[in-house]
Design a protein around this motif. Structure first.
Motif, mmCIF file in Angstrom:
data_model
loop_
_atom_site.group_PDB
_atom_site.id
_atom_site.type_symbol
_atom_site.label_atom_id
_atom_site.label_comp_id
_atom_site.label_asym_id
_atom_site.label_seq_id
_atom_site.Cartn_x
_atom_site.Cartn_y
_atom_site.Cartn_z
ATOM 1 N N LYS A 106 27.420 55.276 25.839
ATOM 2 C CA LYS A 106 26.709 54.824 24.638
ATOM 3 C C LYS A 106 25.533 55.752 24.302
ATOM 4 N N VAL A 149 23.329 47.093 22.704
ATOM 5 C CA VAL A 149 24.013 47.299 23.982
ATOM 6 C C VAL A 149 23.595 46.166 24.906
ATOM 7 N N ALA A 155 25.172 60.638 26.352
ATOM 8 C CA ALA A 155 24.858 59.254 26.692
ATOM 9 C C ALA A 155 23.902 59.258 27.882
#
Length: 272
Positions: A78, A70, A46
């Motif tokens: 993420k 997002v 991420a």
């Protein structure tokens, strides 16, 4: 007779040798391209795990294909095949598109606040990146935008992009600048920023007191007075964006550094 035979032999050797010395046919430049990195879930990370990307991610949301995936600043943990960090701590943006389909993107969108080109403190997009050359099928892709908000003027005053061939200028990076008032039909200026570097390079966009500066590797490539745009609220974008309907293929841009600054003291090359 012996002289004529000797002359004939010499002529054959001469002209045959000339043919042998002909330069080889130039390789079609479209046969040379960069390999798009394959996403490996087990060897990717991420981007928010790296402190150097936290400031820009805290001030951005992520858009992939046609959706916001997002929300602003919500990047902890993420990653996606279109947005991830590699083991060398580089941030990858990648996207693929089928020909004759709508535009697609993998982009960070600055926000939720926006800004004016007239702001005296200035706004600065600063990056170290590599733009990969895609296979035939992609004629251009954008890797940076300064975009107007929906409620003021929903167009980008500036895009930085790669173009395969424009006016027989091959494999260069370009700026496209809207040079017309927002209340009139858009008029665009194309600025050649030079041959696409094979490796990483620095790119900077500065807006301050209605002056736009574009720098590549700390060299000033363009300066424009953009007072005509001061009533538009804007935001930065970074990533990859394919907007030509007929284009099909995959594109990638890899960022070693990426910053959205609101203070010229943070920008080494700022000179306003």
């Amino acid at each position: 007779m012996r002289h004529y035979t000797l002359l004939l032999i010499l002529l054959v050797i001469f002209f045959g040798g000339c043919n042998l010395r002909k330069p080889p046919k130039e390789l079609d430049p479209d046969l040379v391209y960069d390999t798009i990195p394959l996403y490996d879930a087990n060897n990717s990370f991420a981007p928010y795990d790296d402190d150097k990307f936290k400031p820009v991610l805290n001030a951005s949301k992520l858009q992939i294909y046609h959706d916001d995936v997002v929300d602003y600043g919500d990047f902890s943990g993420k990653k996606f095949p279109q947005f991830y960090a590699d083991k060398d701590k580089n941030l990858h943006f990648e996207i693929d598109k089928k020909a004759n389909t709508l535009k697609v993107r993998s982009e960070l969108r600055e926000g939720p606040n926006s800004w004016s080109t007239a702001d005296t403190e200035g706004h600065f997009w600063v990056a170290t990146l590599r733009c990969l050359k895609p296979k035939v099928g992609i004629t251009s892709y954008t890797w940076m935008q300064v975009h107007g908000t929906h409620d003021t003027y929903n167009y980008p005053i500036l895009r930085l992009l790669w173009i395969r061939n424009k006016g027989n200028v091959y494999d260069h990076i370009w700026a496209i600048i809207i040079v017309s008032d927002p209340n009139t039909p858009n008029i665009y200026e194309y600025v050649d920023l030079g041959e696409r570097p094979n490796g990483f390079f620095t790119a900077e966009v500065h807006f301050k007191n209605n002056i736009l500066d574009i720098l590549i590797n700390r060299n000033l490539k363009a300066t424009r007075n953009v007072t005509y745009w001061e009533d538009v609220q804007n935001y930065f974008k970074a990533g990859v964006y394919i907007n030509r309907y007929s284009d099909g293929g995959s594109v990638s841009a890899i960022f070693k550094e990426l910053h959205f600054y609101d203070d010229s003291s943070q920008v080494v090359s700022a000179h306003h």
